[in-house]
Motif scaffolding. Sequence first.
Motif, PDB file in Angstrom:
ATOM      1  N   ASN A 210       0.826  -1.209   0.000  1.00 45.60           N
ATOM      2  CA  ASN A 210       0.000   0.000   0.000  1.00 45.60           C
ATOM      3  C   ASN A 210       0.860   1.259   0.000  1.00 45.60           C
ATOM      4  OD1 ASN A 210      -2.399  -1.461   0.025  1.00 45.60           O
ATOM      5  ND2 ASN A 210      -2.485  -1.538   2.268  1.00 45.60           N
ATOM      6  N   LEU A 211       1.990   1.215   0.738  1.00 37.75           N
ATOM      7  CA  LEU A 211       2.899   2.350   0.741  1.00 37.75           C
ATOM      8  C   LEU A 211       3.482   2.577  -0.644  1.00 37.75           C
ATOM      9  CD1 LEU A 211       4.918   2.011   4.081  1.00 37.75           C
ATOM     10  CD2 LEU A 211       3.513   3.951   3.375  1.00 37.75           C
ATOM     11  N   GLY A 212       3.801   1.491  -1.328  1.00 33.20           N
ATOM     12  CA  GLY A 212       4.337   1.610  -2.691  1.00 33.20           C
ATOM     13  C   GLY A 212       3.350   2.275  -3.622  1.00 33.20           C
ATOM     14  N   ASN A 213       2.073   1.893  -3.504  1.00 35.55           N
ATOM     15  CA  ASN A 213       1.041   2.526  -4.334  1.00 35.55           C
ATOM     16  C   ASN A 213       0.904   4.008  -4.003  1.00 35.55           C
ATOM     17  OD1 ASN A 213       0.478   0.053  -5.524  1.00 35.55           O
ATOM     18  ND2 ASN A 213      -1.142  -0.442  -4.071  1.00 35.55           N
ATOM     19  N   ARG A 231       5.366  19.033   0.782  1.00 30.39           N
ATOM     20  CA  ARG A 231       5.338  19.041   2.248  1.00 30.39           C
ATOM     21  C   ARG A 231       3.947  18.741   2.789  1.00 30.39           C
ATOM     22  NH1 ARG A 231       5.520  23.709   4.220  1.00 30.39           N
ATOM     23  NH2 ARG A 231       5.694  22.914   6.362  1.00 30.39           N
ATOM     24  N   ASP A 232       2.919  19.218   2.084  1.00 29.38           N
ATOM     25  CA  ASP A 232       1.558  19.066   2.615  1.00 29.38           C
ATOM     26  C   ASP A 232       1.077  17.612   2.619  1.00 29.38           C
ATOM     27  OD1 ASP A 232       1.031  18.645  -0.059  1.00 29.38           O
ATOM     28  OD2 ASP A 232       0.034  20.570  -0.363  1.00 29.38           O
ATOM     29  N   CYS A 233       1.878  16.686   2.030  1.00 30.68           N
ATOM     30  CA  CYS A 233       1.524  15.260   2.092  1.00 30.68           C
ATOM     31  C   CYS A 233       1.503  14.765   3.531  1.00 30.68           C
ATOM     32  CB  CYS A 233       2.527  14.424   1.305  1.00 30.68           C
ATOM     33  SG  CYS A 233       2.535  14.726  -0.460  1.00 30.68           S
ATOM     34  N   PHE A 234       2.228  15.463   4.418  1.00 27.91           N
ATOM     35  CA  PHE A 234       2.388  14.987   5.791  1.00 27.91           C
ATOM     36  C   PHE A 234       1.535  15.745   6.809  1.00 27.91           C
ATOM     37  CE2 PHE A 234       6.289  13.953   3.563  1.00 27.91           C
ATOM     38  CZ  PHE A 234       6.472  12.632   3.905  1.00 27.91           C
ATOM     39  N   GLN A 235       0.931  16.830   6.396  1.00 26.84           N
ATOM     40  CA  GLN A 235       0.273  17.697   7.364  1.00 26.84           C
ATOM     41  C   GLN A 235      -0.922  17.047   8.048  1.00 26.84           C
ATOM     42  OE1 GLN A 235       1.869  20.416   8.220  1.00 26.84           O
ATOM     43  NE2 GLN A 235       3.357  19.848   6.650  1.00 26.84           N
ATOM     44  N   VAL A 241       1.971   7.198  10.772  1.00 26.33           N
ATOM     45  CA  VAL A 241       1.775   7.031   9.332  1.00 26.33           C
ATOM     46  C   VAL A 241       2.789   7.876   8.566  1.00 26.33           C
ATOM     47  CG1 VAL A 241       0.170   7.335   7.414  1.00 26.33           C
ATOM     48  CG2 VAL A 241      -0.663   6.525   9.630  1.00 26.33           C
ATOM     49  N   SER A 242       2.965   9.132   9.010  1.00 24.59           N
ATOM     50  CA  SER A 242       3.925  10.022   8.353  1.00 24.59           C
ATOM     51  C   SER A 242       5.331   9.442   8.392  1.00 24.59           C
ATOM     52  CB  SER A 242       3.921  11.393   9.039  1.00 24.59           C
ATOM     53  OG  SER A 242       2.688  12.040   8.889  1.00 24.59           O
ATOM     54  N   SER A 243       5.698   8.829   9.528  1.00 26.13           N
ATOM     55  CA  SER A 243       7.027   8.235   9.652  1.00 26.13           C
ATOM     56  C   SER A 243       7.233   7.123   8.646  1.00 26.13           C
ATOM     57  CB  SER A 243       7.231   7.696  11.079  1.00 26.13           C
ATOM     58  OG  SER A 243       7.196   8.731  12.023  1.00 26.13           O
ATOM     59  N   GLU A 244       6.215   6.279   8.459  1.00 28.70           N
ATOM     60  CA  GLU A 244       6.327   5.177   7.513  1.00 28.70           C
ATOM     61  C   GLU A 244       6.443   5.689   6.082  1.00 28.70           C
ATOM     62  OE1 GLU A 244       6.770   1.961   7.898  1.00 28.70           O
ATOM     63  OE2 GLU A 244       6.892   2.325  10.043  1.00 28.70           O
ATOM     64  N   PHE A 265      13.815  14.666  10.976  1.00 27.20           N
ATOM     65  CA  PHE A 265      13.569  15.091   9.593  1.00 27.20           C
ATOM     66  C   PHE A 265      12.083  15.361   9.388  1.00 27.20           C
ATOM     67  CE2 PHE A 265      14.092  13.748   4.868  1.00 27.20           C
ATOM     68  CZ  PHE A 265      14.116  15.080   4.489  1.00 27.20           C
ATOM     69  N   LEU A 266      11.238  14.491   9.920  1.00 24.94           N
ATOM     70  CA  LEU A 266       9.793  14.661   9.789  1.00 24.94           C
ATOM     71  C   LEU A 266       9.333  15.960  10.459  1.00 24.94           C
ATOM     72  CD1 LEU A 266       7.042  13.540   8.943  1.00 24.94           C
ATOM     73  CD2 LEU A 266       6.986  12.261  11.098  1.00 24.94           C
ATOM     74  N   GLU A 267       9.874  16.243  11.630  1.00 28.94           N
ATOM     75  CA  GLU A 267       9.524  17.484  12.330  1.00 28.94           C
ATOM     76  C   GLU A 267       9.921  18.704  11.507  1.00 28.94           C
ATOM     77  OE1 GLU A 267      10.407  19.826  16.553  1.00 28.94           O
ATOM     78  OE2 GLU A 267      11.464  17.963  16.051  1.00 28.94           O
ATOM     79  N   ALA A 268      11.113  18.637  10.885  1.00 23.92           N
ATOM     80  CA  ALA A 268      11.582  19.756  10.063  1.00 23.92           C
ATOM     81  C   ALA A 268      10.686  19.963   8.839  1.00 23.92           C
ATOM     82  CB  ALA A 268      13.027  19.503   9.631  1.00 23.92           C
ATOM     83  N   ILE A 269      10.169  18.870   8.287  1.00 21.70           N
ATOM     84  CA  ILE A 269       9.284  18.973   7.120  1.00 21.70           C
ATOM     85  C   ILE A 269       7.937  19.571   7.514  1.00 21.70           C
ATOM     86  CG2 ILE A 269       7.972  17.617   5.428  1.00 21.70           C
ATOM     87  CD1 ILE A 269      10.330  15.634   5.398  1.00 21.70           C
TER      88      ILE A 269
END
Length: 295
Positions: A210-213, A231-235, A241-244, A265-269
């Motif tokens: 699912n992650l690959g898709n 960046r907004d992919c993670f908001q 989930v964001s980490s994965e 890195f995730l926090e910075a994004i």
Amino acid sequence: MSRFWYNLRVKKILAVSGGIDSMVLLDMFYKSEPSNILVAHFNHGTRESADLDEDFVMRKCKEYGVPFESSKLLLGEGVSEEEAREKRYAFLYHVANKYQGEICTAHHLDDLLESVVINLIRGTFWRGLAPFGNSKIRRPLVDLKMNKTDILRYAGENHLCFRQDPTNYQNDYLRNRVRESLKSLEKEKKVAVLELTEKQKILREEIEKNLGNLLETIVMKNSQGEIFFRRDCFQAEESAVSSEILRSICLEANISLTRPQLLNFLEAIKNYQPGKKFNLPKDKMATITRDFVRL
């Protein structure tokens, strides 16, 4: 032996240290498909007897008539388990690419159980219950449901010679301490953990599919092979989930992060601040702008 089902058209790159596990692996493959194997031996240079191990494996390959590749680095006695492992697998990948082959290691069910415990100790969460998930590496003894007792029995019945690594009994290494503690664990509990690991492996494969898709929809590449994503992919995503997602994107860019590096890195994004520094491996670089991240 008919119970081996691997693709005979792909050369098997057998990682052989000279220890009992890898010598059993070599003997089993030699008896099933002798013309389709190559032995790869990595000499870490961490102890005086390492050269004797290399010579032992080389002589056995000459006896069998099996191709042999080796590499030696002087990593020294104080090298960490992690660094030694990284150097060893870098060599195995090199040999596999050279011969367009498939890496096979001698890990067995007891190794699998030890890895689960070590991963949980280190805080790898759900992935810790599904180790050995690298599809580029095959583990035939795990697939055959062999444990250490099975390996000892096979070696005895077939009169195999092998080398003993003295560091296997040193408490300086976490794996050795875990191995010793697991000796007192009841067989039923070991079986229960291994059954859970099998279920987690199936779940892991589904998650990664699912992650690959998902990555196909959010990751872009330019003509230089650089990776971009918004960046907004993670908001709107939960942290787990964001980490994965971020971990998978980084692996796509050949960036392997520790958990602290990943979270930093995730926090910075998520919290974009121009000029703010974040923690990545020294040889890797990422650029965060108001809208995009570039790897």
